[in-house]
Motif scaffolding. Structure first.
Motif, short mmCIF file in Angstrom:
data_model
loop_
_atom_site.label_atom_id
_atom_site.label_comp_id
_atom_site.label_asym_id
_atom_site.label_seq_id
_atom_site.Cartn_x
_atom_site.Cartn_y
_atom_site.Cartn_z
N TYR A 173 -13.31 33.15 -18.59
CA TYR A 173 -13.84 34.26 -17.77
C TYR A 173 -15.08 34.83 -18.46
O TYR A 173 -15.04 35.18 -19.65
N PRO A 174 -16.20 34.91 -17.72
CA PRO A 174 -17.48 35.12 -18.42
C PRO A 174 -17.94 36.57 -18.61
O PRO A 174 -19.09 36.77 -18.99
N SER A 175 -17.10 37.55 -18.35
CA SER A 175 -17.60 38.93 -18.53
C SER A 175 -16.65 39.71 -19.45
O SER A 175 -15.42 39.57 -19.35
N SER A 176 -17.24 40.55 -20.31
CA SER A 176 -16.37 41.40 -21.13
C SER A 176 -16.39 42.84 -20.63
O SER A 176 -15.62 43.68 -21.10
N SER A 177 -17.24 43.12 -19.64
CA SER A 177 -17.29 44.50 -19.13
C SER A 177 -16.63 44.64 -17.76
O SER A 177 -16.03 45.68 -17.46
N VAL A 178 -16.76 43.60 -16.93
CA VAL A 178 -16.11 43.68 -15.60
C VAL A 178 -14.70 43.13 -15.75
O VAL A 178 -14.39 41.99 -15.39
N VAL A 179 -13.84 43.95 -16.33
CA VAL A 179 -12.46 43.55 -16.62
C VAL A 179 -11.53 44.70 -16.23
O VAL A 179 -11.98 45.81 -15.94
N LEU A 180 -10.24 44.42 -16.27
CA LEU A 180 -9.26 45.46 -15.96
C LEU A 180 -8.89 46.20 -17.24
O LEU A 180 -8.78 45.57 -18.30
N ARG A 181 -8.73 47.52 -17.14
CA ARG A 181 -8.23 48.26 -18.31
C ARG A 181 -6.72 48.02 -18.39
O ARG A 181 -6.11 47.65 -17.38
N SER A 182 -6.14 48.32 -19.56
CA SER A 182 -4.77 47.85 -19.83
C SER A 182 -3.78 48.12 -18.69
O SER A 182 -3.10 47.21 -18.24
N HIS A 183 -3.73 49.35 -18.18
CA HIS A 183 -2.72 49.69 -17.17
C HIS A 183 -3.09 49.14 -15.78
O HIS A 183 -2.27 49.15 -14.88
N GLU A 184 -4.31 48.63 -15.61
CA GLU A 184 -4.77 48.25 -14.26
C GLU A 184 -4.25 46.89 -13.79
O GLU A 184 -4.34 46.57 -12.61
N GLY A 185 -3.71 46.08 -14.75
CA GLY A 185 -3.10 44.81 -14.37
C GLY A 185 -2.07 44.98 -13.25
O GLY A 185 -1.94 44.15 -12.36
N GLN A 186 -1.38 46.12 -13.28
CA GLN A 186 -0.36 46.46 -12.25
C GLN A 186 -0.88 46.23 -10.83
O GLN A 186 -0.15 45.77 -9.96
N SER A 187 -2.16 46.58 -10.63
CA SER A 187 -2.69 46.56 -9.26
C SER A 187 -2.91 45.14 -8.74
O SER A 187 -3.21 44.95 -7.57
N LEU A 188 -2.76 44.13 -9.62
CA LEU A 188 -2.93 42.74 -9.17
C LEU A 188 -1.61 41.97 -9.15
O LEU A 188 -1.59 40.78 -8.80
N LEU A 189 -0.52 42.67 -9.50
CA LEU A 189 0.77 41.96 -9.54
C LEU A 189 1.14 41.38 -8.17
O LEU A 189 1.86 40.40 -8.07
#
Ligand SMILES: C[C@@H]1O[C@@H](OC[C@H]2O[C@@H](Oc3cc4c(O)cc(O)cc4[o+]c3-c3ccc(O)c(O)c3)[C@H](O)[C@@H](O)[C@@H]2O)[C@H](O)[C@H](O)[C@H]1O
Ligand SMILES: O=c1ccn([C@@H]2O[C@H](COP(=O)(O)OP(=O)(O)O[C@H]3OC[C@@H](O)[C@H](O)[C@H]3O)[C@@H](O)[C@H]2O)c(=O)[nH]1
Length: 458
Positions: A173-189
């Motif tokens: 994955y080629p970006s280090s800024s357009v990423v999910l913050r730790s708790h935001e993974g939930q929104s893609l479950l």
């Protein structure tokens, strides 16, 4: 299929049954029609009247309605995502899949040169045997696809994706800024939950992308080049970008009622707020949002669906709110002509969920932008706007993810106060991007897209 020039090039379009998808497909149809292509636009019957006013080339673009069947789990009469709460989307995708025979009949009789589709993964199964090329056209940002809807994730029903896995981007994955913050993974479950009969959302979209002849996206290299390349390499497919595909200035005029109300305020002073065609707040959050607008002391125009526990906007308003904001605040529970509202000289700030359509509309507007994303892709759109382009501010969340009226007021004030450094910087950056994405820029993208579309069928 024979070689075709624009005047005998026929494109059939079939998008996910959501206003946020059908609208950008139709914007693209207008651009293709402007350059002489014929379009058959297949859509739910009820959506025809909702979208007709956006068809700028009725001699070139024909709407072909399909009947959306009733499906257990869907409210009677539901045809698009705007008719249902978001958690029922799975049933709408079952209904969409059950229009397959109708869509197959249209494709067989129209015999287009090319089919553009997104969620209906079965389109290539119909088109390929007929020698018709297919393009999977995605109207969410490339980042949202690259971060989870790629083969590298290798997610299956048997091995659902976890929040811990989502907290780390996929290999390469080629970006280090357009990423999910730790708790935001939930929104893609949700991606490994069922989305249609016998398949998950991940399986549906990855299948749609694996089986097409080319992948297309409504984005541009200037913002998402590396992410688009990553998707191309993951799927080993050509990637055709359409650019932002923004409509020309609308010929329609803003409803007189809103035009007159907005005209009563100073230029650039009104805060407009909308959260797209699908999202519905819970009542406490809806009230907190309104109290945040009240706290700003600024005039505001809010267009939102009534919250979950209320039938009307009126019954959901905070105690005494109407009286307190009389003359400076309107809360409307229906549809407004968003692009026209954003273009009104009195409107100076847009508070949005950052759906991909609203994102492009806000970028093209003169307004300051405040974002409070709700669903997964909106979080990544927000990252693009606030962290990459630095044209917007994101409302800070409470620890439980909730909105507080104070944080909303702070975000709005940070861009609306005349002497705010944050506001000045966002305005400057916004102007640079608005100037970049000029009509020549968008037209070049369309020309290139058309050229590659023609090459695909040659
Ligand atoms: C069951 C519910 O599903 C979810 O709703 C589906 C919505 O999907 C939207 O499309 C995408 C969303 C996301 C996303 O939120 C995060 C991502 O990282 C990627 C995507 O991708 C897509 C997408 C991608 C490609 C494509 O060709 C598409 O057609 C879509 C869609 O815009 C919206 O209309 C749907 O309602 C939901 O979030 C929910 O939590 C679940 O209950
Ligand atoms: O009152 C309104 C509300 C919305 N709109 C229009 O409806 C469209 C809404 O599209 P958005 O993409 O902003 O938002 P939606 O939530 O409806 O979209 C959906 O598809 C695109 C995804 O990025 C979103 O996550 C998904 O929810 C915009 O073009 C907007 O101008 C109105 O014209 N009036």
């Amino acid at each position: 299929m024979a070689k075709a020039n624009s005047s005998d090039f026929h494109v059939l379009m079939f998008s996910w049954f959501a206003i946020g998808h059908m609208t950008p497909f139709l914007h693209l149809a207008n651009k293709l029609a402007e350059k002489g292509h014929r379009i058959t636009f297949v859509l739910p019957r009820k959506a025809v009247s909702q979208l007709e006013h956006l068809n700028l080339y009725p001699d070139f673009i024909s709407f072909h309605p399909v009947t959306v069947p009733s499906v257990t789990g869907l409210p009677p009469g539901a045809e698009t995502a705007s008719d249902i709460p978001i958690f029922l989307s799975h049933f709408l995708s079952i209904a969409m899949d059950r229009t397959r025979d109708q869509v197959e009949n249209v494709i067989s009789s129209v015999k287009p040169n090319l089919v553009l589709y997104d969620t209906a993964h079965w389109i290539p199964e119909i088109a390929k045997p007929l020698g018709i090329k297919t393009v999977c056209y995605n109207v969410v940002c490339a980042a949202a696809i690259a971060i989870v809807l790629v083969p590298a994730r290798n997610a299956t029903r048997e091995r659902p994706i976890t929040a811990a896995e989502l907290a780390v981007p996929p290999p390469g994955y080629p970006s280090s800024s357009v990423v999910l913050r730790s708790h935001e993974g939930q929104s893609l479950l949700f991606v490994t939950n069922p989305f249609g009969e016998g398949l998950t959302f991940y399986e549906r979209i990855t299948k749609a992308m694996k089986n097409c002849d080319a992948i297309s996206m409504r984005t541009c290299h200037e913002i998402e080049a590396k992410l688009c390349d990553y998707i191309g390499s993951q799927y080993e497919k050509p990637v055709l970008l359409t650019g932002p595909v923004l409509p020309e200035e609308s010929k329609s005029v803003l409803d007189e009622r809103w035009g007159r109300w907005l005209a009563g305020f100073e230029p650039g002073s009104v805060v407009y707020c909308a959260f797209g065609s699908q999202f519905i707040f819970e009542k406490p959050q809806f009230q907190e949002l309104l109290l945040g607008f009240e706290l700003t002391g600024l005039p505001f125009f809010v267009a939102l669906k009534p919250p979950l526990e209320a039938a009307t906007i009126e019954e959901a308003l905070p105690e005494g709110f109407e009286e307190r904001v009389k003359g400076r605040g309107v809360v409307w529970g229906g549809w407004v002509q968003q692009p026209l509202v954003l273009a009104h000289p009195s409107v100076g700030c847009f508070v949005s969920h950052c759906g991909f359509g609203s994102m492009w509309e806000s970028l093209m507007s003169d307004c300051q932008i405040v974002l409070f994303p709700q669903l997964g892709d909106q979080i990544l759109n927000t990252r693009l706007m606030a962290d990459e382009l630095k044209v917007a501010v994101e409302v800070k969340r409470e620890e439980n993810g909730w909105l507080s009226k104070e944080n909303l007021r702070e975000a709005i004030k940070s861009v609306m106060d005349k002497d705010s450094e944050v506001g000045k910087l966002a305005k400057e950056n916004h102007k640079k991007w608005r100037d970049t994405i000029n009509p020549e820029f968008t037209n070049d993208y369309i020309d290139k897209f058309i050229q590659r579309m023609h090459e695909l069928v040659e």
